[in-house]
Design a protein around this motif. Structure first.
Motif, PDB file in Angstrom:
ATOM      1  N   ASP A  56       0.838  -1.202   0.000  1.00  0.00           N
ATOM      2  CA  ASP A  56       0.000   0.000   0.000  1.00  0.00           C
ATOM      3  C   ASP A  56       0.872   1.252   0.000  1.00  0.00           C
ATOM      4  O   ASP A  56       1.733   1.422   0.845  1.00  0.00           O
ATOM      5  N   GLY A  57       0.644   2.124  -0.977  1.00  0.00           N
ATOM      6  CA  GLY A  57       1.382   3.371  -1.030  1.00  0.00           C
ATOM      7  C   GLY A  57       2.751   3.283  -1.662  1.00  0.00           C
ATOM      8  O   GLY A  57       3.578   4.158  -1.463  1.00  0.00           O
ATOM      9  N   HIS A  58       3.042   2.222  -2.425  1.00  0.00           N
ATOM     10  CA  HIS A  58       4.340   2.073  -3.081  1.00  0.00           C
ATOM     11  C   HIS A  58       4.168   1.959  -4.600  1.00  0.00           C
ATOM     12  O   HIS A  58       4.659   1.013  -5.209  1.00  0.00           O
ATOM     13  N   PRO A  59       3.516   2.919  -5.248  1.00  0.00           N
ATOM     14  CA  PRO A  59       3.179   2.775  -6.663  1.00  0.00           C
ATOM     15  C   PRO A  59       4.259   3.190  -7.659  1.00  0.00           C
ATOM     16  O   PRO A  59       4.141   2.908  -8.836  1.00  0.00           O
ATOM     17  N   VAL A  60       5.325   3.873  -7.206  1.00  0.00           N
ATOM     18  CA  VAL A  60       6.301   4.423  -8.157  1.00  0.00           C
ATOM     19  C   VAL A  60       7.651   3.747  -7.989  1.00  0.00           C
ATOM     20  O   VAL A  60       8.172   3.626  -6.882  1.00  0.00           O
ATOM     21  N   ALA A  61       8.217   3.322  -9.126  1.00  0.00           N
ATOM     22  CA  ALA A  61       9.543   2.704  -9.137  1.00  0.00           C
ATOM     23  C   ALA A  61      10.388   3.364 -10.215  1.00  0.00           C
ATOM     24  O   ALA A  61       9.868   3.799 -11.241  1.00  0.00           O
ATOM     25  N   ARG A  62      11.691   3.435  -9.966  1.00  0.00           N
ATOM     26  CA  ARG A  62      12.598   4.000 -10.958  1.00  0.00           C
ATOM     27  C   ARG A  62      13.409   2.886 -11.601  1.00  0.00           C
ATOM     28  O   ARG A  62      13.592   1.816 -11.020  1.00  0.00           O
ATOM     29  N   SER A  63      13.897   3.168 -12.791  1.00  0.00           N
ATOM     30  CA  SER A  63      14.755   2.213 -13.482  1.00  0.00           C
ATOM     31  C   SER A  63      16.117   2.179 -12.807  1.00  0.00           C
ATOM     32  O   SER A  63      16.648   3.211 -12.401  1.00  0.00           O
ATOM     33  N   LEU A  64      16.690   0.991 -12.717  1.00  0.00           N
ATOM     34  CA  LEU A  64      18.058   0.840 -12.220  1.00  0.00           C
ATOM     35  C   LEU A  64      19.028   0.530 -13.355  1.00  0.00           C
ATOM     36  O   LEU A  64      20.190   0.199 -13.102  1.00  0.00           O
ATOM     37  N   GLN A  65      18.566   0.636 -14.592  1.00  0.00           N
ATOM     38  CA  GLN A  65      19.436   0.367 -15.731  1.00  0.00           C
ATOM     39  C   GLN A  65      20.424   1.516 -15.910  1.00  0.00           C
ATOM     40  O   GLN A  65      20.041   2.681 -15.801  1.00  0.00           O
ATOM     41  N   PRO A  66      21.684   1.213 -16.178  1.00  0.00           N
ATOM     42  CA  PRO A  66      22.687   2.264 -16.389  1.00  0.00           C
ATOM     43  C   PRO A  66      22.242   3.230 -17.485  1.00  0.00           C
ATOM     44  O   PRO A  66      21.767   2.818 -18.548  1.00  0.00           O
ATOM     45  N   GLY A  67      22.357   4.526 -17.201  1.00  0.00           N
ATOM     46  CA  GLY A  67      22.019   5.559 -18.177  1.00  0.00           C
ATOM     47  C   GLY A  67      20.542   5.897 -18.267  1.00  0.00           C
ATOM     48  O   GLY A  67      20.168   6.814 -18.992  1.00  0.00           O
ATOM     49  N   GLU A  68      19.674   5.183 -17.560  1.00  0.00           N
ATOM     50  CA  GLU A  68      18.240   5.480 -17.587  1.00  0.00           C
ATOM     51  C   GLU A  68      17.868   6.290 -16.348  1.00  0.00           C
ATOM     52  O   GLU A  68      18.252   5.940 -15.227  1.00  0.00           O
ATOM     53  N   HIS A  69      17.122   7.377 -16.568  1.00  0.00           N
ATOM     54  CA  HIS A  69      16.750   8.286 -15.489  1.00  0.00           C
ATOM     55  C   HIS A  69      15.259   8.564 -15.564  1.00  0.00           C
ATOM     56  O   HIS A  69      14.839   9.675 -15.860  1.00  0.00           O
ATOM     57  N   TRP A  70      14.470   7.543 -15.328  1.00  0.00           N
ATOM     58  CA  TRP A  70      13.028   7.687 -15.383  1.00  0.00           C
ATOM     59  C   TRP A  70      12.383   6.822 -14.306  1.00  0.00           C
ATOM     60  O   TRP A  70      13.026   5.990 -13.690  1.00  0.00           O
ATOM     61  N   ALA A  71      11.101   7.084 -14.102  1.00  0.00           N
ATOM     62  CA  ALA A  71      10.329   6.295 -13.136  1.00  0.00           C
ATOM     63  C   ALA A  71       8.975   5.974 -13.761  1.00  0.00           C
ATOM     64  O   ALA A  71       8.575   6.576 -14.765  1.00  0.00           O
ATOM     65  N   TRP A  72       8.270   5.039 -13.155  1.00  0.00           N
ATOM     66  CA  TRP A  72       6.964   4.604 -13.643  1.00  0.00           C
ATOM     67  C   TRP A  72       6.002   4.524 -12.470  1.00  0.00           C
ATOM     68  O   TRP A  72       6.341   3.961 -11.426  1.00  0.00           O
ATOM     69  N   CYS A  73       4.810   5.101 -12.648  1.00  0.00           N
ATOM     70  CA  CYS A  73       3.760   4.980 -11.643  1.00  0.00           C
ATOM     71  C   CYS A  73       2.831   3.864 -12.096  1.00  0.00           C
ATOM     72  O   CYS A  73       2.145   3.994 -13.119  1.00  0.00           O
ATOM     73  N   TYR A  74       2.811   2.765 -11.354  1.00  0.00           N
ATOM     74  CA  TYR A  74       1.979   1.615 -11.707  1.00  0.00           C
ATOM     75  C   TYR A  74       0.497   1.912 -11.544  1.00  0.00           C
ATOM     76  O   TYR A  74      -0.319   1.418 -12.310  1.00  0.00           O
ATOM     77  N   THR A  75       0.127   2.727 -10.576  1.00  0.00           N
ATOM     78  CA  THR A  75      -1.281   3.032 -10.332  1.00  0.00           C
ATOM     79  C   THR A  75      -1.883   3.848 -11.471  1.00  0.00           C
ATOM     80  O   THR A  75      -2.946   3.520 -11.995  1.00  0.00           O
ATOM     81  N   ASP A  76      -1.188   4.935 -11.843  1.00  0.00           N
ATOM     82  CA  ASP A  76      -1.716   5.845 -12.866  1.00  0.00           C
ATOM     83  C   ASP A  76      -1.171   5.563 -14.258  1.00  0.00           C
ATOM     84  O   ASP A  76      -1.534   6.246 -15.219  1.00  0.00           O
ATOM     85  N   GLU A  77      -0.258   4.579 -14.380  1.00  0.00           N
ATOM     86  CA  GLU A  77       0.389   4.246 -15.653  1.00  0.00           C
ATOM     87  C   GLU A  77       0.998   5.480 -16.285  1.00  0.00           C
ATOM     88  O   GLU A  77       0.767   5.803 -17.448  1.00  0.00           O
TER      89      GLU A  77
END
Length: 83
Positions: A56-77
């Motif tokens: 609960d309350g953990h909807p956003v994750a960031r990429s750990l791939q080298p050179g990638e600087h983005w995140a994704w919200c699973y709840t709101d896509e």
């Protein structure tokens, strides 16, 4: 976006759940709420997705791939880029 912070350095060399289960992953994601390292949706077990929906309350994750600087919200896509 409340509660989101920079995830701590990964404490493992791969997906925490895959390492425990003996399975494999494609790419890694880190939860921005707690730092959990999980595998991406292209991976067989999709642990980052499962974590986002199970914790609960953990909807956003960031990429750990080298050179990638983005995140994704699973709840709101939503694909998130740094400002």
């Amino acid at each position: 976006m409340d509660g989101i912070r920079e995830a701590p350095a990964p404490s493992s060399t791969g997906c925490e759940d895959c390492l425990r289960e003996g399975s494999t992953w494609v790419h890694l994601r880190a939860c921005l709420s707690c730092g959990h390292v999980g595998c991406c949706d292209s991976s067989p077990r999709q642990h980052a997705h499962r974590h986002a929906h199970a914790a609960d309350g953990h909807p956003v994750a960031r990429s750990l791939q080298p050179g990638e600087h983005w995140a994704w919200c699973y709840t709101d896509e939503l694909f998130l880029l740094p400002a």
